[in-house]
Motif scaffolding. Structure first.
Motif, PDB file in Angstrom:
ATOM      1  N   THR A  79     -26.609  14.039 -11.740  1.00 16.05           N
ATOM      2  CA  THR A  79     -27.371  14.411 -10.555  1.00 16.05           C
ATOM      3  C   THR A  79     -28.147  13.215 -10.042  1.00 16.05           C
ATOM      4  N   TRP A  88     -31.234  12.074  -7.838  1.00 15.83           N
ATOM      5  CA  TRP A  88     -32.485  12.557  -7.265  1.00 15.83           C
ATOM      6  C   TRP A  88     -32.998  11.541  -6.264  1.00 15.83           C
ATOM      7  N   LEU A 147     -35.690  15.353  -4.491  1.00 22.44           N
ATOM      8  CA  LEU A 147     -34.667  16.313  -4.095  1.00 22.44           C
ATOM      9  C   LEU A 147     -33.315  15.865  -4.612  1.00 22.44           C
ATOM     10  N   ARG A 195     -29.157  17.022  -3.900  1.00 24.02           N
ATOM     11  CA  ARG A 195     -28.264  17.854  -3.078  1.00 24.02           C
ATOM     12  C   ARG A 195     -27.057  18.296  -3.899  1.00 24.02           C
ATOM     13  N   PHE A 196     -26.753  19.557  -3.826  1.00 23.15           N
ATOM     14  CA  PHE A 196     -25.568  20.142  -4.438  1.00 23.15           C
ATOM     15  C   PHE A 196     -24.733  20.755  -3.316  1.00 23.15           C
ATOM     16  N   SER A 232     -26.624  24.089  -2.467  1.00 27.10           N
ATOM     17  CA  SER A 232     -28.057  24.225  -2.711  1.00 27.10           C
ATOM     18  C   SER A 232     -28.746  22.868  -2.719  1.00 27.10           C
ATOM     19  N   VAL A 233     -30.069  22.929  -2.770  1.00 28.15           N
ATOM     20  CA  VAL A 233     -30.915  21.743  -2.913  1.00 28.15           C
ATOM     21  C   VAL A 233     -31.881  22.032  -4.049  1.00 28.15           C
ATOM     22  N   ALA A 234     -32.045  21.059  -4.943  1.00 24.24           N
ATOM     23  CA  ALA A 234     -32.993  21.198  -6.045  1.00 24.24           C
ATOM     24  C   ALA A 234     -34.236  20.366  -5.744  1.00 24.24           C
ATOM     25  N   ARG A 246     -37.964  18.928  -7.523  1.00 26.90           N
ATOM     26  CA  ARG A 246     -38.725  18.765  -8.759  1.00 26.90           C
ATOM     27  C   ARG A 246     -39.908  17.828  -8.537  1.00 26.90           C
ATOM     28  N   HIS A 306     -36.718  22.186 -12.469  1.00 24.44           N
ATOM     29  CA  HIS A 306     -36.650  22.098 -11.011  1.00 24.44           C
ATOM     30  C   HIS A 306     -36.431  23.484 -10.416  1.00 24.44           C
ATOM     31  N   GLN A 335     -34.173  25.382  -7.657  1.00 20.37           N
ATOM     32  CA  GLN A 335     -32.925  25.213  -6.920  1.00 20.37           C
ATOM     33  C   GLN A 335     -32.831  26.304  -5.859  1.00 20.37           C
TER      34      GLN A 335
END
Length: 61
Positions: free
Chosen positions: A2, A4, A20, A22-23, A26-28, A30, A39, A41
C-alpha cells in the motif's frame, strides 16, 4: 504493498497529520503520527461526501 500519501495540510510540528491510500473501490485514512494504530477505509462515495463536508464546513482554529 500500500502506498500512503501525506496530506498537503500535514505539517512537521505534529498537527493535522493525515495520510491517504487509494484502493480500487475505496480510500483509506490514517494518522501519520501513529500508522500502526490502523486506518479507516471508506467506499469512494462516502469519501467524496466526507471531502465535500470538510471543504464546505471548515472552522478556524
Amino acid at each position: 504493498m500500500t502506498t500512503w500519501r501525506k496530506s498537503s495540510r500535514s505539517d512537521e510540528t505534529g498537527g493535522a497529520c493525515v495520510e491517504l491510500a487509494r484502493f480500487p473501490l475505496s480510500v483509506a485514512v490514517r494518522d501519520s503520527k501513529d500508522p500502526e494504530a490502523g486506518h479507516l477505509q471508506l467506499p469512494l462515495s462516502s469519501f467524496a461526501i466526507l471531502l465535500d463536508h470538510l471543504k464546505h464546513h471548515q472552522t478556524s482554529n
